[in-house]
Design an enzyme around this catalytic site. Structure first.
Site, mmCIF file in Angstrom:
data_model
loop_
_atom_site.group_PDB
_atom_site.id
_atom_site.type_symbol
_atom_site.label_atom_id
_atom_site.label_comp_id
_atom_site.label_asym_id
_atom_site.label_seq_id
_atom_site.Cartn_x
_atom_site.Cartn_y
_atom_site.Cartn_z
ATOM 1 N N HIS A 25 0.909 -1.063 -0.090
ATOM 2 C CA HIS A 25 0.009 -0.057 0.018
ATOM 3 C C HIS A 25 0.804 1.257 0.152
ATOM 4 C CE1 HIS A 25 -3.386 -2.711 1.580
ATOM 5 N NE2 HIS A 25 -3.561 -2.680 0.265
ATOM 6 N N HIS A 48 -8.233 -7.308 -8.213
ATOM 7 C CA HIS A 48 -8.485 -7.874 -6.983
ATOM 8 C C HIS A 48 -8.644 -7.059 -5.884
ATOM 9 C CE1 HIS A 48 -6.574 -10.840 -9.863
ATOM 10 N NE2 HIS A 48 -7.117 -11.727 -8.959
ATOM 11 N N SER A 97 -6.636 -1.351 -0.927
ATOM 12 C CA SER A 97 -6.103 -0.572 -2.143
ATOM 13 C C SER A 97 -7.404 0.109 -2.806
ATOM 14 C CB SER A 97 -5.597 -1.628 -3.376
ATOM 15 O OG SER A 97 -6.360 -2.706 -3.330
ATOM 16 N N GLU A 115 -13.852 -7.459 -7.802
ATOM 17 C CA GLU A 115 -13.897 -8.359 -6.687
ATOM 18 C C GLU A 115 -14.977 -9.568 -6.918
ATOM 19 O OE1 GLU A 115 -11.927 -8.773 -3.929
ATOM 20 O OE2 GLU A 115 -13.560 -10.420 -3.587
ATOM 21 N N GLY A 141 -11.476 -10.385 -12.165
ATOM 22 C CA GLY A 141 -10.880 -9.210 -12.520
ATOM 23 C C GLY A 141 -9.809 -9.210 -13.630
ATOM 24 N N ASP A 161 -3.713 -7.955 -7.609
ATOM 25 C CA ASP A 161 -3.255 -8.509 -6.284
ATOM 26 C C ASP A 161 -3.952 -9.735 -5.999
ATOM 27 O OD1 ASP A 161 -2.380 -8.583 -3.515
ATOM 28 O OD2 ASP A 161 -3.597 -6.981 -3.172
HETATM 29 C C1 LIG Z 1 -5.189 -10.017 -1.758
HETATM 30 S S1 LIG Z 1 -6.850 -9.808 -1.579
HETATM 31 C C2 LIG Z 1 -6.964 -8.204 -2.373
HETATM 32 C C3 LIG Z 1 -6.500 -6.954 -1.297
HETATM 33 C C4 LIG Z 1 -6.646 -5.648 -1.950
HETATM 34 N N1 LIG Z 1 -5.957 -5.667 -3.383
HETATM 35 C C5 LIG Z 1 -6.112 -4.649 -1.233
HETATM 36 O O1 LIG Z 1 -4.742 -4.512 -1.254
HETATM 37 O O2 LIG Z 1 -6.508 -4.197 0.114
HETATM 38 C C6 LIG Z 1 -7.338 -10.760 -2.961
HETATM 39 C C7 LIG Z 1 -8.886 -10.600 -3.270
HETATM 40 O O3 LIG Z 1 -9.108 -11.172 -4.622
HETATM 41 C C8 LIG Z 1 -10.411 -11.616 -4.521
HETATM 42 N N2 LIG Z 1 -10.664 -12.517 -5.809
HETATM 43 C C9 LIG Z 1 -9.839 -13.733 -5.946
HETATM 44 N N3 LIG Z 1 -9.923 -14.212 -7.023
HETATM 45 C C10 LIG Z 1 -10.397 -12.987 -7.818
HETATM 46 C C11 LIG Z 1 -10.659 -12.956 -9.238
HETATM 47 N N4 LIG Z 1 -10.342 -14.010 -10.365
HETATM 48 N N5 LIG Z 1 -11.195 -11.816 -9.746
HETATM 49 C C12 LIG Z 1 -11.513 -10.594 -8.544
HETATM 50 N N6 LIG Z 1 -11.166 -10.889 -7.522
HETATM 51 C C13 LIG Z 1 -10.800 -12.080 -6.976
HETATM 52 C C14 LIG Z 1 -10.424 -12.363 -3.087
HETATM 53 O O4 LIG Z 1 -11.747 -12.580 -2.736
HETATM 54 C C15 LIG Z 1 -9.942 -11.210 -2.443
HETATM 55 O O5 LIG Z 1 -10.762 -10.312 -1.789
#
Ligand SMILES: C[S@@+](CC[C@H](N)C(=O)[O-])C[C@H]1O[C@@H](n2cnc3c(N)ncnc32)[C@H](O)[C@@H]1O
Length: 279
Positions: A25, A48, A97, A115, A141, A161
């Site tokens: 971040h 993500h 993020s 998401e 995503g 991410d």
């Molecule tokens: C590491 S976390 C993201 C944290 C966020 N980027 C942050 O920095 O605050 C990963 C997220 O991706 C979501 N996720 C998993 N596979 C995904 C996909 N194919 N497309 C979108 N979101 C996805 C999960 O549910 C989770 O909430």
């Protein structure tokens, strides 16, 4: 029998504010700030996004080794000070993020936040309901790369991410990067990856660097020796087309972050610029 798909089990709430989140971040806000320096608008894509805002639960351990340590220190680097002011807007709340981006984007910028988990996505939608020029999609995503690139503004930051619960995420990230760069060669792409073992990370980055003909900046922060095969020895960020001066600034803020977060003998940090292959 548990029929929940594996990827649905990941909840970022358990990890929010940990040392890897802090690393990603601080860097994300610095990248956004670099794009904000020009008057022209840009597109921010978060493939993500997570739920956006997290309550720091006193019973959880991970955030204590991340944001908890930063709150107990007095950071000096402007990038750390800036992120800290944005990332913890009130006690025991940590912004992820999409909320960090929402806090800094201007009227002329756009955000597309993906998401796939319906519960997390609904929470994100609620947090950003009042925000114009921000699109929240409760879907995969990786689709954003094909759907949105190149952006009409011809300027953009794509933040990737994934949870890396499935080894396939490494391959999918590679495809997303090569595909994204074919569509939008000058875009800034930032990918987060876990450091589980240094050899694995190096092999992955080397494979990517063969396919990507743009400058790459690799930022690493580890708190256990990188050959320890720990579940999460460290955090890596790979930035394609790093904005001007980011590398120099990172060489100042990353060692400070390491001193705050990971001060044991196995810890370390590194910034490396990987030049595009000669043609
Ligand atoms: C590491 S976390 C993201 C944290 C966020 N980027 C942050 O920095 O605050 C990963 C997220 O991706 C979501 N996720 C998993 N596979 C995904 C996909 N194919 N497309 C979108 N979101 C996805 C999960 O549910 C989770 O909430």
């Amino acid at each position: 029998m548990d029929l929940t798909p594996k990827s649905m089990k990941y909840r970022h709430s358990f990890h929010a504010g940990n040392f890897a989140d802090v690393h990603k971040h601080v860097t994300l806000v610095a990248l956004l700030d670099a794009l904000l320096r020009k008057d022209a608008g840009f597109l921010y894509v978060d493939t993500h996004a997570g739920r956006g805002s997290y309550a720091l639960d006193p019973a959880q351990a991970e955030w204590r080794d991340g944001i908890g340590k930063v709150l107990g220190a007095t950071p000096r680097s402007p990038e750390l000070v800036r992120w800290l002011a944005l990332g913890c807007p009130k006690p025991a709340t940590y912004l992820g993020s999409p909320m960090l981006a929402a806090a800094v984007l201007r009227e002329l910028d756009r955000a597309a936040l993906y998401e796939s988990d319906p519960v997390e996505c609904a929470a994100l939608r609620e947090s950003l309901a009042a925000r114009a020029r921000t699109h929240v999609a409760c879907s995969d995503g990786y689709q954003a790369i094909k759907a949105l690139l190149p952006p009409p503004q011809r300027r953009g930051l794509i933040f990737i991410d994934p949870p890396y619960e499935e080894p396939a995420d490494f391959e999918r990230v590679g495809e997303a990067l090569t595909n994204g760069l074919q569509r939008f060669a000058t875009g800034v792409f930032c990918v987060w990856a876990p450091i589980k073992h240094l050899d694995d990370l190096e092999r992955w980055v080397t494979r990517l660097a063969r396919r990507i003909t743009r400058p790459l900046l690799l930022s690493q922060l580890w708190r256990a020796p990188r050959d320890a095969r720990a579940s999460l020895a460290g955090s890596a960020l790979l930035i394609v087309n790093p904005p001007w001066r980011i590398e120099d600034r990172m060489r100042a803020w990353l060692p400070e972050l390491q001193r705050i977060l990971a001060d044991n003998s196995g810890a370390g940090s590194a910034v490396s610029l990987i030049a595009p292959p000669a043609v």
